[in-house]
Design a protein around this motif. Structure first.
Motif, PDB file in Angstrom:
ATOM      1  N   TYR A  26     -14.233  25.353  14.331  1.00  0.00           N
ATOM      2  CA  TYR A  26     -13.275  25.360  13.229  1.00  0.00           C
ATOM      3  C   TYR A  26     -13.982  25.742  11.922  1.00  0.00           C
ATOM      4  O   TYR A  26     -15.058  25.232  11.619  1.00  0.00           O
ATOM      5  N   GLN A  27     -13.360  26.631  11.159  1.00  0.00           N
ATOM      6  CA  GLN A  27     -13.904  27.054   9.871  1.00  0.00           C
ATOM      7  C   GLN A  27     -13.436  26.071   8.791  1.00  0.00           C
ATOM      8  O   GLN A  27     -12.240  25.977   8.505  1.00  0.00           O
ATOM      9  N   VAL A  28     -14.373  25.350   8.221  1.00  0.00           N
ATOM     10  CA  VAL A  28     -14.076  24.303   7.244  1.00  0.00           C
ATOM     11  C   VAL A  28     -14.564  24.770   5.882  1.00  0.00           C
ATOM     12  O   VAL A  28     -15.767  25.000   5.676  1.00  0.00           O
ATOM     13  N   LEU A  29     -13.637  24.911   4.925  1.00  0.00           N
ATOM     14  CA  LEU A  29     -13.971  25.259   3.547  1.00  0.00           C
ATOM     15  C   LEU A  29     -14.195  23.968   2.762  1.00  0.00           C
ATOM     16  O   LEU A  29     -13.304  23.125   2.649  1.00  0.00           O
ATOM     17  N   VAL A  30     -15.391  23.830   2.221  1.00  0.00           N
ATOM     18  CA  VAL A  30     -15.776  22.620   1.494  1.00  0.00           C
ATOM     19  C   VAL A  30     -15.860  22.964   0.008  1.00  0.00           C
ATOM     20  O   VAL A  30     -16.397  24.010  -0.367  1.00  0.00           O
ATOM     21  N   ASP A  31     -15.327  22.073  -0.844  1.00  0.00           N
ATOM     22  CA  ASP A  31     -15.415  22.319  -2.280  1.00  0.00           C
ATOM     23  C   ASP A  31     -16.581  21.529  -2.875  1.00  0.00           C
ATOM     24  O   ASP A  31     -17.275  20.786  -2.184  1.00  0.00           O
ATOM     25  N   SER A  32     -16.780  21.720  -4.149  1.00  0.00           N
ATOM     26  CA  SER A  32     -17.926  21.096  -4.823  1.00  0.00           C
ATOM     27  C   SER A  32     -17.791  19.571  -4.884  1.00  0.00           C
ATOM     28  O   SER A  32     -18.784  18.841  -4.750  1.00  0.00           O
ATOM     29  N   GLU A  33     -16.564  19.054  -5.070  1.00  0.00           N
ATOM     30  CA  GLU A  33     -16.361  17.603  -5.159  1.00  0.00           C
ATOM     31  C   GLU A  33     -16.697  16.919  -3.833  1.00  0.00           C
ATOM     32  O   GLU A  33     -17.247  15.821  -3.817  1.00  0.00           O
ATOM     33  N   MET A  34     -16.374  17.569  -2.716  1.00  0.00           N
ATOM     34  CA  MET A  34     -16.686  16.993  -1.408  1.00  0.00           C
ATOM     35  C   MET A  34     -18.204  16.884  -1.215  1.00  0.00           C
ATOM     36  O   MET A  34     -18.698  15.890  -0.683  1.00  0.00           O
ATOM     37  N   CYS A  35     -18.951  17.866  -1.698  1.00  0.00           N
ATOM     38  CA  CYS A  35     -20.410  17.811  -1.589  1.00  0.00           C
ATOM     39  C   CYS A  35     -20.986  16.658  -2.425  1.00  0.00           C
ATOM     40  O   CYS A  35     -21.916  15.960  -1.996  1.00  0.00           O
ATOM     41  N   LYS A  36     -20.431  16.475  -3.607  1.00  0.00           N
ATOM     42  CA  LYS A  36     -20.932  15.399  -4.465  1.00  0.00           C
ATOM     43  C   LYS A  36     -20.636  14.023  -3.880  1.00  0.00           C
ATOM     44  O   LYS A  36     -21.490  13.138  -3.892  1.00  0.00           O
ATOM     45  N   VAL A  37     -19.458  13.835  -3.357  1.00  0.00           N
ATOM     46  CA  VAL A  37     -19.095  12.528  -2.776  1.00  0.00           C
ATOM     47  C   VAL A  37     -19.910  12.253  -1.525  1.00  0.00           C
ATOM     48  O   VAL A  37     -20.331  11.110  -1.271  1.00  0.00           O
ATOM     49  N   ALA A  38     -20.158  13.281  -0.701  1.00  0.00           N
ATOM     50  CA  ALA A  38     -20.931  13.086   0.524  1.00  0.00           C
ATOM     51  C   ALA A  38     -22.364  12.684   0.208  1.00  0.00           C
ATOM     52  O   ALA A  38     -22.943  11.807   0.878  1.00  0.00           O
ATOM     53  N   THR A  39     -22.967  13.295  -0.797  1.00  0.00           N
ATOM     54  CA  THR A  39     -24.331  12.909  -1.159  1.00  0.00           C
ATOM     55  C   THR A  39     -24.365  11.535  -1.817  1.00  0.00           C
ATOM     56  O   THR A  39     -25.336  10.787  -1.653  1.00  0.00           O
ATOM     57  N   ALA A  40     -23.304  11.183  -2.548  1.00  0.00           N
ATOM     58  CA  ALA A  40     -23.268   9.870  -3.191  1.00  0.00           C
ATOM     59  C   ALA A  40     -23.172   8.751  -2.162  1.00  0.00           C
ATOM     60  O   ALA A  40     -23.799   7.692  -2.319  1.00  0.00           O
ATOM     61  N   HIS A  41     -22.385   8.952  -1.094  1.00  0.00           N
ATOM     62  CA  HIS A  41     -22.231   7.947  -0.048  1.00  0.00           C
ATOM     63  C   HIS A  41     -23.237   8.117   1.093  1.00  0.00           C
ATOM     64  O   HIS A  41     -23.174   7.371   2.082  1.00  0.00           O
ATOM     65  N   LYS A  42     -24.127   9.115   0.954  1.00  0.00           N
ATOM     66  CA  LYS A  42     -25.155   9.378   1.971  1.00  0.00           C
ATOM     67  C   LYS A  42     -24.534   9.600   3.355  1.00  0.00           C
ATOM     68  O   LYS A  42     -24.922   8.974   4.350  1.00  0.00           O
ATOM     69  N   LEU A  43     -23.592  10.497   3.395  1.00  0.00           N
ATOM     70  CA  LEU A  43     -22.920  10.825   4.650  1.00  0.00           C
ATOM     71  C   LEU A  43     -23.474  12.121   5.221  1.00  0.00           C
ATOM     72  O   LEU A  43     -23.810  13.050   4.472  1.00  0.00           O
ATOM     73  N   ASP A  44     -23.566  12.154   6.520  1.00  0.00           N
ATOM     74  CA  ASP A  44     -23.898  13.407   7.209  1.00  0.00           C
ATOM     75  C   ASP A  44     -22.603  14.213   7.320  1.00  0.00           C
ATOM     76  O   ASP A  44     -21.785  13.990   8.229  1.00  0.00           O
ATOM     77  N   LEU A  45     -22.418  15.135   6.398  1.00  0.00           N
ATOM     78  CA  LEU A  45     -21.122  15.803   6.267  1.00  0.00           C
ATOM     79  C   LEU A  45     -20.769  16.616   7.518  1.00  0.00           C
ATOM     80  O   LEU A  45     -19.622  16.550   8.004  1.00  0.00           O
ATOM     81  N   VAL A  46     -21.714  17.340   8.076  1.00  0.00           N
ATOM     82  CA  VAL A  46     -21.418  18.175   9.243  1.00  0.00           C
ATOM     83  C   VAL A  46     -21.054  17.312  10.455  1.00  0.00           C
ATOM     84  O   VAL A  46     -20.112  17.606  11.196  1.00  0.00           O
ATOM     85  N   LYS A  47     -21.774  16.230  10.657  1.00  0.00           N
ATOM     86  CA  LYS A  47     -21.491  15.346  11.783  1.00  0.00           C
ATOM     87  C   LYS A  47     -20.128  14.678  11.638  1.00  0.00           C
ATOM     88  O   LYS A  47     -19.367  14.557  12.615  1.00  0.00           O
ATOM     89  N   HIS A 113      -6.409  33.131   8.111  1.00  0.00           N
ATOM     90  CA  HIS A 113      -7.757  33.011   8.678  1.00  0.00           C
ATOM     91  C   HIS A 113      -8.022  31.639   9.294  1.00  0.00           C
ATOM     92  O   HIS A 113      -9.118  31.391   9.788  1.00  0.00           O
ATOM     93  N   ARG A 114      -7.036  30.740   9.241  1.00  0.00           N
ATOM     94  CA  ARG A 114      -7.085  29.427   9.905  1.00  0.00           C
ATOM     95  C   ARG A 114      -8.261  28.579   9.386  1.00  0.00           C
ATOM     96  O   ARG A 114      -9.146  28.190  10.144  1.00  0.00           O
ATOM     97  N   TYR A 115      -8.219  28.301   8.095  1.00  0.00           N
ATOM     98  CA  TYR A 115      -9.240  27.465   7.480  1.00  0.00           C
ATOM     99  C   TYR A 115      -8.789  26.009   7.488  1.00  0.00           C
ATOM    100  O   TYR A 115      -7.598  25.701   7.342  1.00  0.00           O
ATOM    101  N   VAL A 116      -9.772  25.108   7.638  1.00  0.00           N
ATOM    102  CA  VAL A 116      -9.571  23.678   7.411  1.00  0.00           C
ATOM    103  C   VAL A 116     -10.185  23.373   6.054  1.00  0.00           C
ATOM    104  O   VAL A 116     -11.365  23.681   5.810  1.00  0.00           O
ATOM    105  N   ILE A 117      -9.428  22.743   5.138  1.00  0.00           N
ATOM    106  CA  ILE A 117      -9.870  22.520   3.759  1.00  0.00           C
ATOM    107  C   ILE A 117     -10.350  21.076   3.630  1.00  0.00           C
ATOM    108  O   ILE A 117      -9.595  20.137   3.905  1.00  0.00           O
ATOM    109  N   ALA A 118     -11.596  20.927   3.220  1.00  0.00           N
ATOM    110  CA  ALA A 118     -12.165  19.606   2.946  1.00  0.00           C
ATOM    111  C   ALA A 118     -12.380  19.501   1.437  1.00  0.00           C
ATOM    112  O   ALA A 118     -13.298  20.132   0.880  1.00  0.00           O
ATOM    113  N   THR A 119     -11.542  18.727   0.751  1.00  0.00           N
ATOM    114  CA  THR A 119     -11.584  18.649  -0.705  1.00  0.00           C
ATOM    115  C   THR A 119     -11.257  17.234  -1.168  1.00  0.00           C
ATOM    116  O   THR A 119     -10.529  16.493  -0.494  1.00  0.00           O
TER     117      THR A 119
END
Length: 287
Positions: A26-47, A113-119
């Motif tokens: 699945y093609q997942v489009l990630v925005d900047s806010e999702m990256c910041k929250v994932a690093t703040a909570h120490k999450l393995d985003l891809v997993k 293009h069948r994107y999954v949006i992670a925001t």
């Protein structure tokens, strides 16, 4: 992830796969806010994305979203490092624009293009709910959540099912199938022949001797104390004469092969000579 929630997410992705043609990875489009929250909570985003979508994922980020992270300085360096691991999606914007507008432009009106949006942007999620066949993911208290299908998605699903139901037989196509090899007609299995190892061999139609008979050599048969070679023809003697003679004359016509040796011929000649002499002695005694 709990089993009940995983089962619900699996059903939801099955809906997107069968009705709108989503395929793994699945093609997942990630925005900047999702990256910041994932690093703040120490999450393995891809997993986490793989466990939520119940399959393989390919995270992507646009040039405009990663430019937003660069503008926020060194404080967001971990988020920048995370974003660099993702595949870069070209958005064709000459000058950087806000991330929300960039994602809306990439998705378009139908998400072809069948994107999954992670925001994590609430206004962006509200706008994307009006676009059919657009799965949305966000993080709620360090837990990643896949939103249920929107009303636009359900209406589009019903429309595709209704169209397939009332389509003419010549134009019927399976909904959401992009690979024609998955629906090829199966070959019908017919009756199989017998096992060739369990079938008896056919008898030869010609009268020629089989190799097994040839290997046996010459047959020997005795008729009144005289032996004949293989292949010899025997004729019955004529009936006895009126004079009452009991002599039974047996004529042996021996068909000798061209390859017989001289020794066999001489032996046969001696036997004939001995027989004729015995017949003469019998006639002398009778007189």
């Amino acid at each position: 992830m709990r089993q009940k929630r995983a089962k619900a997410y699996r059903k939801l992705m099955h809906l997107y796969s069968m009705s709108f043609g989503f395929r793994q990875p699945y093609q997942v489009l990630v925005d900047s806010e999702m990256c910041k929250v994932a690093t703040a909570h120490k999450l393995d985003l891809v997993k986490q994305l793989g466990s939520v979508l119940q399959g393989e994922v390919k995270p992507m980020i646009t040039q405009c979203c990663i430019h937003e992270l660069y503008l926020q300085g060194k404080e967001q360096q971990p988020a920048v490092d995370l974003a660099k691991l993702f595949e870069r999606r070209k958005c064709n914007h000459r000058e950087p624009i806000p991330g929300d507008d960039c994602l809306i432009g990439v998705v378009g009106d139908k998400n072809k293009h069948r994107y999954v949006i992670a925001t994590q942007s609430q206004p962006l999620r509200v706008k994307l709910r009006s676009i059919p066949a657009t799965p949305l993911i966000h993080i709620n208290r360090s837990v990643m959540v896949l939103e249920p299908p929107s009303d636009a998605t359900l209406k589009a699903k019903e429309a595709t099912e209704e169209k397939a139901l009332h389509a003419p037989p010549s134009d019927i196509a399976l909904v959401g199938t992009s690979n024609p090899e998955d629906h090829q007609p199966k070959k019908q299995k017919g009756p199989k022949g017998p096992n060739p190892l369990s079938v008896k061999r056919k008898k030869p139609l010609s009268d020629e001797p089989t190799p097994k008979q040839k290997s046996k050599g010459k047959e020997v048969s005795t008729v009144s104390g005289m032996k004949t070679a293989a292949g010899a023809k025997r004729k019955r003697s004529e009936p006895a004469d009126e004079s009452g003679e009991d002599n039974i004359r047996i004529q042996h016509i021996v068909e000798t092969d061209a390859g017989e040796s001289d020794a066999v011929k001489k032996r046969r000649k001696r036997r004939r000579k001995a027989k004729t002499e015995g017949d003469r002695s019998d006639e002398v005694t009778l007189v």
